[in-house]
Design a protein around this motif. Structure first.
Motif, short mmCIF file in Angstrom:
data_model
loop_
_atom_site.label_atom_id
_atom_site.label_comp_id
_atom_site.label_asym_id
_atom_site.label_seq_id
_atom_site.Cartn_x
_atom_site.Cartn_y
_atom_site.Cartn_z
N ASN A 1 6.62 1.73 1.03
CA ASN A 1 7.92 2.34 0.74
C ASN A 1 8.89 1.34 0.11
O ASN A 1 10.08 1.34 0.40
CB ASN A 1 8.53 2.93 2.03
CG ASN A 1 9.74 3.80 1.77
OD1 ASN A 1 9.82 4.46 0.74
ND2 ASN A 1 10.68 3.80 2.68
N ASP B 1 0.84 -1.19 0.00
CA ASP B 1 0.00 0.00 0.00
C ASP B 1 0.88 1.25 0.00
O ASP B 1 2.10 1.16 -0.20
CB ASP B 1 -0.96 -0.01 1.20
CG ASP B 1 -0.22 -0.12 2.53
OD1 ASP B 1 0.98 0.19 2.57
OD2 ASP B 1 -0.85 -0.54 3.52
N GLU B 2 0.29 2.39 0.28
CA GLU B 2 1.04 3.65 0.17
C GLU B 2 2.13 3.80 1.23
O GLU B 2 3.03 4.63 1.08
CB GLU B 2 0.07 4.83 0.26
CG GLU B 2 -0.71 4.89 1.56
CD GLU B 2 -1.73 6.00 1.59
OE1 GLU B 2 -2.34 6.21 2.65
OE2 GLU B 2 -1.92 6.66 0.56
N ASP B 3 2.06 3.01 2.30
CA ASP B 3 3.08 3.08 3.35
C ASP B 3 4.20 2.05 3.17
O ASP B 3 5.15 2.02 3.98
CB ASP B 3 2.45 2.88 4.73
CG ASP B 3 1.54 4.03 5.13
OD1 ASP B 3 1.82 5.16 4.70
OD2 ASP B 3 0.56 3.79 5.86
N GLU C 1 7.21 2.91 6.19
CA GLU C 1 7.31 4.18 6.91
C GLU C 1 6.58 4.16 8.24
O GLU C 1 6.92 4.93 9.15
CB GLU C 1 6.76 5.31 6.03
CG GLU C 1 7.60 5.54 4.77
CD GLU C 1 7.02 6.63 3.89
OE1 GLU C 1 5.87 7.04 4.14
OE2 GLU C 1 7.72 7.07 2.95
N GLU D 1 9.92 1.45 -2.77
CA GLU D 1 10.82 2.14 -3.69
C GLU D 1 12.21 2.32 -3.08
O GLU D 1 13.21 2.31 -3.81
CB GLU D 1 10.25 3.51 -4.10
CG GLU D 1 9.94 4.46 -2.99
CD GLU D 1 8.48 4.39 -2.54
OE1 GLU D 1 7.97 5.43 -2.10
OE2 GLU D 1 7.88 3.30 -2.63
N PRO E 1 -2.90 -2.41 -3.27
CA PRO E 1 -3.27 -1.45 -4.32
C PRO E 1 -2.09 -0.83 -5.06
O PRO E 1 -2.26 -0.33 -6.16
CB PRO E 1 -4.04 -0.37 -3.54
CG PRO E 1 -3.57 -0.50 -2.12
CD PRO E 1 -3.32 -1.95 -1.93
N GLU E 2 -0.88 -0.89 -4.48
CA GLU E 2 0.28 -0.28 -5.13
C GLU E 2 1.17 -1.29 -5.85
O GLU E 2 2.25 -0.94 -6.32
CB GLU E 2 1.12 0.48 -4.11
CG GLU E 2 0.40 1.64 -3.44
CD GLU E 2 -0.05 2.69 -4.46
OE1 GLU E 2 0.78 3.05 -5.32
OE2 GLU E 2 -1.20 3.12 -4.40
N ARG E 3 0.70 -2.54 -5.97
CA ARG E 3 1.56 -3.56 -6.58
C ARG E 3 1.94 -3.20 -8.01
O ARG E 3 3.13 -3.30 -8.38
CB ARG E 3 0.87 -4.93 -6.55
CG ARG E 3 1.68 -6.01 -7.27
CD ARG E 3 1.13 -7.38 -7.07
NE ARG E 3 1.83 -8.36 -7.89
CZ ARG E 3 1.66 -9.67 -7.79
NH1 ARG E 3 0.81 -10.18 -6.91
NH2 ARG E 3 2.34 -10.50 -8.57
N THR F 1 2.17 -0.33 -9.38
CA THR F 1 3.10 0.79 -9.35
C THR F 1 4.52 0.31 -9.09
O THR F 1 5.47 0.74 -9.76
CB THR F 1 2.68 1.79 -8.25
OG1 THR F 1 1.37 2.28 -8.53
CG2 THR F 1 3.66 2.96 -8.20
N TYR F 2 4.66 -0.61 -8.15
CA TYR F 2 5.99 -1.14 -7.83
C TYR F 2 6.52 -2.03 -8.94
O TYR F 2 7.73 -2.05 -9.20
CB TYR F 2 5.95 -1.89 -6.51
CG TYR F 2 5.80 -0.97 -5.31
CD1 TYR F 2 6.68 0.10 -5.12
CD2 TYR F 2 4.78 -1.15 -4.39
CE1 TYR F 2 6.53 0.94 -4.03
CE2 TYR F 2 4.63 -0.31 -3.30
CZ TYR F 2 5.51 0.74 -3.12
OH TYR F 2 5.38 1.58 -2.05
#
Length: 353
Positions: A192, A188-190, A261, A194, A217-219, A221-222
């Protein structure tokens, strides 16, 4: 011992970290043969007030999550009727700690407040009142202890008890294939992730393989980031996996990276470290993960992608392990004993033993 747990929500309402922590304690005490009662909003069908599931007795103080006021009003009498030896209450919502302490006073039982801290600790009137209404407070980490102390709580009133893991279960799982670096968390957005990818990208000229366990939800994106950094051929996105599969992966991995984070206690990292992984933590002000590796020769704390890359290289010189006895204090039996010792100490200080 009869233990009354109080938590408006349960894992059957929402699967949060706080609810998972309390449910784990319910099961630990049940497995030790104690009489465990959970006072909550009903999560079962029908109008019955008492429901037994998996040898745990649930008391539906109200029949809906929309009835929080009714829950707080009825809670003291409901607790007193059960005649518990100790009352163990969650901190969310904080009003339930105040109401539970009233019920405990009627029942002549001490009150322990479990302040897990996911979502932070708000410095409100109700939070301060909750902290000062109980006999003892348990937090999962020094990070959360600091937050609770900011409410004006005496530090001597707070104990740190980590989330438990099952070391026997770790030893019973065969290691999976070797991998250099592993990461596991909801994406998810936390997450990190990256930070880890940027560090790994610094090592393109080296031979390494990495695995990412988890979904979210951020898979995508990564996955795009791995492609953009030209490391997608070295990174495997494994998706969600059951615990035994994750343990097997950790026993085969060399380094576990924790870069999230926000983290009040890094349970997944603890499973990995006990499974033999070297710990690599990126420091963040709202994460307690660094607490597990401080002062440990197989742990690294970093603050930048460059330091992270250097730590991966340094870790490559350390031996591969499939189990680490350093973390035996976190075993389920030891953690359960700590709670039972606290319960008895509270009873004794209250003149009940």
């Amino acid at each position: 011992m009869r233990v009354a747990f109080v938590s408006f929500e349960t894992i059957y309402h929402r699967d949060t970290e706080t609810n998972q922590r309390i449910h784990s304690l319910l099961e630990l005490l049940r497995d030790r043969g104690h009489d465990v009662h959970h006072f909550c909003a009903a999560f079962w069908d029908g109008e019955i007030d008492v429901f037994e599931r998996d040898e745990i007795t649930y008391h539906g103080v109200c029949h809906s999550l929309e009835a929080s006021s009714s829950f707080l009003l009825r809670l003291p009498v409901a607790i007193a009727r059960t005649s518990p030896d100790v009352v163990h209450v969650g901190a969310r919502p904080p009003g339930q700690a105040v109401a539970a302490s009233w019920g405990a006073t009627i029942a002549r039982a001490p009150t322990l407040l479990e302040w897990y801290g996911d979502g932070g600790v708000s410095n409100t009137w109700w939070s301060r009142r909750a902290a000062n209404s109980v006999d003892r407070i348990i937090t999962p980490s020094d990070l959360v202890t600091t937050w609770v102390r900011e409410l004006g709580v005496d530090p001597g009133k707070i104990d740190v008890v980590a989330n438990p893991i099952d070391l026997e279960r770790i030893r019973a799982v065969d290691p999976a294939e070797n991998v250099d670096v592993i990461y596991a968390r909801r994406l998810d957005e936390d997450a990190n992730l990256e930070s880890l990818f940027l560090g790994l990208a610094e090592l393109r000229g080296r031979d390494w393989q990495a695995t990412v366990i988890g979904d979210g939800p951020e898979r995508e994106t990564y996955e795009r980031l791995a492609t953009d950094l030209r490391i997608d051929d070295r990174v495997t996105f494994a998706g969600d996996a059951p615990l035994d599969e994750r343990i097997a992966a950790y026993r085969g991995a060399h380094v576990f990276a924790q870069t999230a984070e926000h983290c009040v206690f890094p349970t997944e990292m603890l499973w990995a470290l006990a499974s033999g992984c070297i710990g690599l933590v990126e420091y963040h002000a709202e994460s307690s993960a660094h607490e597990l590796v401080e002062g440990w020769d197989r742990g690294f704390r970093t603050t930048s992608e460059e330091e992270l890359a250097d730590a991966i290289l340094e870790a490559s010189d350390l031996e591969h392990r499939e189990y680490d006895e350093r973390f035996e204090e976190y075993d389920i039996d030891d953690v359960c004993d700590r709670y039972l010792t606290t319960y008895r100490a509270l009873q004794k200080s209250s003149g009940l033993l």
